[in-house]
Design a protein around this motif. Structure first.
Motif, PDB file in Angstrom:
ATOM      1  N   LEU A 185      37.158  40.530  38.936  1.00  0.00           N
ATOM      2  CA  LEU A 185      36.350  39.889  37.896  1.00  0.00           C
ATOM      3  C   LEU A 185      37.122  39.788  36.584  1.00  0.00           C
ATOM      4  O   LEU A 185      37.120  38.739  35.928  1.00  0.00           O
ATOM      5  CB  LEU A 185      35.065  40.688  37.677  1.00  0.00           C
ATOM      6  CG  LEU A 185      33.953  40.496  38.700  1.00  0.00           C
ATOM      7  CD1 LEU A 185      32.889  41.579  38.539  1.00  0.00           C
ATOM      8  CD2 LEU A 185      33.326  39.123  38.540  1.00  0.00           C
ATOM      9  N   LEU A 186      37.782  40.875  36.209  1.00  0.00           N
ATOM     10  CA  LEU A 186      38.588  40.853  34.985  1.00  0.00           C
ATOM     11  C   LEU A 186      39.715  39.835  35.085  1.00  0.00           C
ATOM     12  O   LEU A 186      39.992  39.096  34.138  1.00  0.00           O
ATOM     13  CB  LEU A 186      39.177  42.247  34.729  1.00  0.00           C
ATOM     14  CG  LEU A 186      38.292  43.286  34.063  1.00  0.00           C
ATOM     15  CD1 LEU A 186      38.949  44.655  34.126  1.00  0.00           C
ATOM     16  CD2 LEU A 186      38.022  42.886  32.606  1.00  0.00           C
ATOM     17  N   LEU A 187      40.340  39.808  36.239  1.00  0.00           N
ATOM     18  CA  LEU A 187      41.449  38.880  36.441  1.00  0.00           C
ATOM     19  C   LEU A 187      40.971  37.437  36.310  1.00  0.00           C
ATOM     20  O   LEU A 187      41.623  36.616  35.637  1.00  0.00           O
ATOM     21  CB  LEU A 187      42.062  39.112  37.822  1.00  0.00           C
ATOM     22  CG  LEU A 187      43.226  38.195  38.221  1.00  0.00           C
ATOM     23  CD1 LEU A 187      44.375  38.349  37.232  1.00  0.00           C
ATOM     24  CD2 LEU A 187      43.696  38.536  39.637  1.00  0.00           C
ATOM     25  N   GLU A 188      39.830  37.127  36.913  1.00  0.00           N
ATOM     26  CA  GLU A 188      39.313  35.760  36.863  1.00  0.00           C
ATOM     27  C   GLU A 188      39.008  35.327  35.431  1.00  0.00           C
ATOM     28  O   GLU A 188      39.204  34.168  35.063  1.00  0.00           O
ATOM     29  CB  GLU A 188      38.055  35.642  37.727  1.00  0.00           C
ATOM     30  CG  GLU A 188      37.588  34.224  37.959  1.00  0.00           C
ATOM     31  CD  GLU A 188      38.609  33.363  38.669  1.00  0.00           C
ATOM     32  OE1 GLU A 188      38.652  32.151  38.373  1.00  0.00           O
ATOM     33  OE2 GLU A 188      39.372  33.888  39.508  1.00  0.00           O
ATOM     34  N   GLY A 189      38.559  36.252  34.625  1.00  0.00           N
ATOM     35  CA  GLY A 189      38.192  35.905  33.264  1.00  0.00           C
ATOM     36  C   GLY A 189      39.328  35.942  32.261  1.00  0.00           C
ATOM     37  O   GLY A 189      39.174  35.426  31.140  1.00  0.00           O
ATOM     38  N   ASN A 190      40.487  36.535  32.640  1.00  0.00           N
ATOM     39  CA  ASN A 190      41.531  36.771  31.636  1.00  0.00           C
ATOM     40  C   ASN A 190      42.944  36.341  32.044  1.00  0.00           C
ATOM     41  O   ASN A 190      43.860  36.475  31.229  1.00  0.00           O
ATOM     42  CB  ASN A 190      41.570  38.267  31.286  1.00  0.00           C
ATOM     43  CG  ASN A 190      40.295  38.742  30.621  1.00  0.00           C
ATOM     44  OD1 ASN A 190      40.090  38.556  29.429  1.00  0.00           O
ATOM     45  ND2 ASN A 190      39.422  39.358  31.404  1.00  0.00           N
ATOM     46  N   ILE A 227      47.969  39.252  39.910  1.00  0.00           N
ATOM     47  CA  ILE A 227      47.976  38.504  38.647  1.00  0.00           C
ATOM     48  C   ILE A 227      48.858  37.265  38.777  1.00  0.00           C
ATOM     49  O   ILE A 227      48.468  36.151  38.428  1.00  0.00           O
ATOM     50  CB  ILE A 227      48.460  39.391  37.491  1.00  0.00           C
ATOM     51  CG1 ILE A 227      47.473  40.538  37.246  1.00  0.00           C
ATOM     52  CG2 ILE A 227      48.629  38.564  36.210  1.00  0.00           C
ATOM     53  CD1 ILE A 227      48.015  41.628  36.334  1.00  0.00           C
ATOM     54  N   HIS A 228      50.070  37.478  39.307  1.00  0.00           N
ATOM     55  CA  HIS A 228      50.997  36.353  39.477  1.00  0.00           C
ATOM     56  C   HIS A 228      50.427  35.309  40.430  1.00  0.00           C
ATOM     57  O   HIS A 228      50.537  34.100  40.177  1.00  0.00           O
ATOM     58  CB  HIS A 228      52.343  36.863  39.992  1.00  0.00           C
ATOM     59  CG  HIS A 228      53.126  37.605  38.961  1.00  0.00           C
ATOM     60  ND1 HIS A 228      54.369  38.176  39.213  1.00  0.00           N
ATOM     61  CD2 HIS A 228      52.860  37.881  37.656  1.00  0.00           C
ATOM     62  CE1 HIS A 228      54.810  38.757  38.118  1.00  0.00           C
ATOM     63  NE2 HIS A 228      53.920  38.602  37.167  1.00  0.00           N
ATOM     64  N   ASN A 229      49.831  35.750  41.525  1.00  0.00           N
ATOM     65  CA  ASN A 229      49.258  34.812  42.493  1.00  0.00           C
ATOM     66  C   ASN A 229      48.151  33.969  41.868  1.00  0.00           C
ATOM     67  O   ASN A 229      48.027  32.768  42.164  1.00  0.00           O
ATOM     68  CB  ASN A 229      48.709  35.558  43.705  1.00  0.00           C
ATOM     69  CG  ASN A 229      49.786  36.043  44.646  1.00  0.00           C
ATOM     70  OD1 ASN A 229      50.969  35.756  44.443  1.00  0.00           O
ATOM     71  ND2 ASN A 229      49.407  36.789  45.663  1.00  0.00           N
TER      72      ASN A 229
END
Length: 280
Positions: A185-190, A227-229
């Motif tokens: 969720l954090l990754l999707e938003g940031n 993150i990179h993906n």
């Protein structure tokens, strides 16, 4: 056939597709689909599905959850049943996390997740489909609430089935699985602004090392690789579905130096951006 429910006050939107030859998701180029999640129910033979330009085989007698930002095209959409809904219809607040828009089916470990159904499960989902078909035609004051109740029932049913099939889920506690979901969720938003593991670790009250060690046990990919993906996936979407230049894409994804982004893209895909766009 396409039937839909709209609530002008809340902007809630629910769609049911049955034997719809035009059913597909148009990804980031279609603003109306930007916040719509999808469940696809395949009651027949296996077929090819293209998700973000990657080919998969959707097994017979299965369900496929698709997130709001995924582009998808099915080989035989006319043979499928699909339900689509936006946050305003079902996820006004993120309550019932496991069975909401931020739950296991959309922010779990495996994507895409093809949920296989046995005979009894097929019958159960066919019954839910029948109920949806009846309610979508009843335009009265109870329609929206009834459709939401059916959608929650559908999500709970599919979540239960999927958890049994994902071995790694049963291997770890709910707390650990929640950490994976919260990271997603954090990754999707940031991801467009935050490219370092330390940001996500801090937001989750973990050290970068602790987070990396946890993912080494619970996930096949490290936090940094995830993150990179995610950045690369978004870059490919811009390349496939927009006319943005490499420089514009770099700035969209939080790279101040376009040359740095170009090197990043090539190191992760094996191709430079112009070659990738040419091959598209």
């Amino acid at each position: 056939m396409l039937r839909e429910y709209r609530n002008k006050a809340t902007l809630g939107y629910f769609i049911m597709h049955v034997s719809n030859e035009t059913f597909k998701g148009d990804g980031i180029t279609d603003a109306s689909l930007k916040s719509i999640n999808t469940f696809v129910f395949n009651k027949g033979a296996d077929q090819e599905v293209l998700i973000d330009e990657i080919k998969y085989r959707m097994p017979p007698f299965s369900v496929l959850p698709l997130m709001y930002n995924q582009h998808f095209v099915f080989e035989h959409p006319e043979t499928l049943v699909a339900w689509q809904f936006n946050r305003e219809f079902y996820c006004i607040v993120d309550h019932d996390a496991e069975v909401g828009c931020v739950g296991f089916l959309f922010y779990g470990i495996h994507h895409p997740m093809f949920v296989l159904l046995n005979k009894k499960e097929m019958e159960d989902l066919s019954d839910i489909e029948k109920n949806f078909s009846e309610e979508i035609c009843l335009e009265d004051g109870f329609q929206g609430e009834m459709l939401r109740s059916l959608l929650k029932r559908l999500i709970i049913k599919i979540t239960r089935i999927a958890k049994k099939q994902v071995k790694s889920y049963s291997d770890f506690s709910n707390e650990k699985m929640d950490l994976i979901r919260n990271f997603s969720l954090l990754l999707e938003g940031n991801f467009k602004k935050e490219h370092e593991v330390k940001f996500y670790a801090s937001a989750l009250n973990k050290s970068p090392k602790t987070l990396a060690n946890f993912f080494a046990i619970c996930h096949e990919l490290s936090p940094l690789k995830l993150i990179h993906n995610r950045i690369i996936l978004e870059a490919k979407r811009y390349i496939h579905y927009t006319d943005k230049t490499a420089k514009e894409i770099a700035y969209e994804l939080g790279f101040e130096n376009p040359e740095h982004f170009s090197r990043f893209f090539k190191s992760n895909t094996g191709k430079n951006i112009s070659a990738f766009r040419k091959d598209d």
